[in-house]
Design an enzyme around this catalytic site. Sequence first.
Site, short mmCIF file in Angstrom:
data_model
loop_
_atom_site.label_atom_id
_atom_site.label_comp_id
_atom_site.label_asym_id
_atom_site.label_seq_id
_atom_site.Cartn_x
_atom_site.Cartn_y
_atom_site.Cartn_z
N SER A 137 -23.69 -108.28 33.01
CA SER A 137 -24.33 -107.86 34.25
C SER A 137 -24.20 -106.35 34.40
O SER A 137 -23.24 -105.74 33.91
CB SER A 137 -23.64 -108.52 35.45
N TYR B 291 -15.78 -110.47 39.51
CA TYR B 291 -17.04 -110.73 38.77
C TYR B 291 -17.31 -109.57 37.80
O TYR B 291 -17.65 -109.80 36.64
CB TYR B 291 -18.17 -110.89 39.78
P1 NAD Z 1 -28.14 -119.50 39.06
O1 NAD Z 1 -27.07 -119.87 40.04
O2 NAD Z 1 -29.54 -119.73 39.41
O3 NAD Z 1 -27.86 -120.20 37.66
C1 NAD Z 1 -26.58 -120.36 37.14
C2 NAD Z 1 -26.53 -121.72 36.46
O4 NAD Z 1 -25.23 -121.86 35.85
C3 NAD Z 1 -26.68 -122.88 37.45
O5 NAD Z 1 -27.65 -123.78 36.95
C4 NAD Z 1 -25.30 -123.51 37.51
O6 NAD Z 1 -25.31 -124.91 37.73
C5 NAD Z 1 -24.79 -123.19 36.11
N1 NAD Z 1 -23.33 -123.25 36.02
C6 NAD Z 1 -22.42 -122.81 36.92
N2 NAD Z 1 -21.17 -123.10 36.49
C7 NAD Z 1 -21.32 -123.71 35.28
C8 NAD Z 1 -20.40 -124.25 34.34
N3 NAD Z 1 -19.09 -124.22 34.55
N4 NAD Z 1 -20.90 -124.81 33.21
C9 NAD Z 1 -22.24 -124.86 32.99
N5 NAD Z 1 -23.15 -124.37 33.85
C10 NAD Z 1 -22.68 -123.81 34.98
O7 NAD Z 1 -27.87 -117.96 38.74
P2 NAD Z 1 -28.66 -116.90 37.82
O8 NAD Z 1 -28.88 -115.75 38.69
O9 NAD Z 1 -29.79 -117.54 37.11
O10 NAD Z 1 -27.49 -116.52 36.81
C11 NAD Z 1 -27.55 -116.75 35.41
C12 NAD Z 1 -26.61 -115.76 34.74
O11 NAD Z 1 -27.08 -114.44 34.96
C13 NAD Z 1 -25.18 -115.78 35.29
O12 NAD Z 1 -24.26 -115.63 34.24
C14 NAD Z 1 -25.14 -114.60 36.21
O13 NAD Z 1 -23.82 -114.10 36.40
C15 NAD Z 1 -26.01 -113.63 35.44
N6 NAD Z 1 -26.56 -112.53 36.22
C16 NAD Z 1 -27.34 -112.77 37.30
C17 NAD Z 1 -27.84 -111.71 38.03
C18 NAD Z 1 -28.70 -111.90 39.25
O14 NAD Z 1 -28.91 -110.93 39.98
N7 NAD Z 1 -29.21 -113.10 39.51
C19 NAD Z 1 -27.55 -110.39 37.63
C20 NAD Z 1 -26.75 -110.18 36.51
C21 NAD Z 1 -26.26 -111.26 35.80
#
Ligand code: NAD
Length: 255
Positions: A145, A160
């Site tokens: 991230s 985080y």
């Molecule tokens: P999201 O909440 O839509 O998706 C995350 C998914 O991970 C969900 O489907 C959830 O059920 C699953 N999950 C959670 N814990 C889990 C576990 N222990 N085992 C398996 N699956 C698990 O969020 P997103 O925004 O799509 O995030 C996806 C990735 O991108 C994450 O790693 C997040 O930290 C990263 N990210 C997101 C952003 C943002 O702004 N959305 C920015 C930087 C990084």
Amino acid sequence: MLLDGLTAVVTGAASRRGIGRATARMMAQHGARVALLDLDAGQAQAAARDLTDRGLGDGHIGLACDVTDRDACRQAAARVIESFGKVDVLAANAGISQPIRLMEITPEDWDPILDVNLRGVLYSCQAFIPHFRERKAGSIICMSSVSAQRGGGIFGGPHYSAAKAGVLGLAKAMARELGPDGIRVNCITPGLIQTDITGDLLTDEMRVEIRKGIPLDRLGEADDVAGAYVFLASPLSAYITGAVIDVNGGMLIHG
Ligand code: NAD
């Protein structure tokens, strides 16, 4: 198509507006067969079925896999390899966030944030590395991230940021160790992407404020990140390993 004949695994792939789900969809659009892993089997299977319903090919599978559980990762890997015959790409995408400040972090906050975001990347990679080594090929893409690079300050707390910075170190070390086996390991560092990870805690005022710092003048969409995943999964990135690809609209421009 970029991923013709390839098979890919995406963790954290079930959430409707999530980056993992968008990535699975874009990978399927580019010809890959995809295994979608997430906490709930029913939701993972529904997400896999949805790809077929959209005309994006047959044979996608959805499996339950909690990435913090080493045995669950191994079992899921065995099932995917058995089902697909081989795996070419792992997107270690699952993650959770929590918007709290430094002094508010308790052990109960620290553990799950570090476990899912960092330990989960290790366990999901460890589950597939023996297979990639055997085949002398594989592309691993780890989700970090912008929070790791700029010290948070957007949504996730310091724990985080620490977990996502850990992912950068882990991925680079894996790239070094696995390169001789023909396995590439890269990271993606998104800025603020509009998914459900922020719950309803991200207000419109916060969005406006964040946008002011983004040269491309918009927040990111899940497909913006999916594109980077597809590139790193594809042969177009054959000579790229140990890299960190920013997908942040210019929010952080650095040397
Ligand atoms: P999201 O909440 O839509 O998706 C995350 C998914 O991970 C969900 O489907 C959830 O059920 C699953 N999950 C959670 N814990 C889990 C576990 N222990 N085992 C398996 N699956 C698990 O969020 P997103 O925004 O799509 O995030 C996806 C990735 O991108 C994450 O790693 C997040 O930290 C990263 N990210 C997101 C952003 C943002 O702004 N959305 C920015 C930087 C990084």
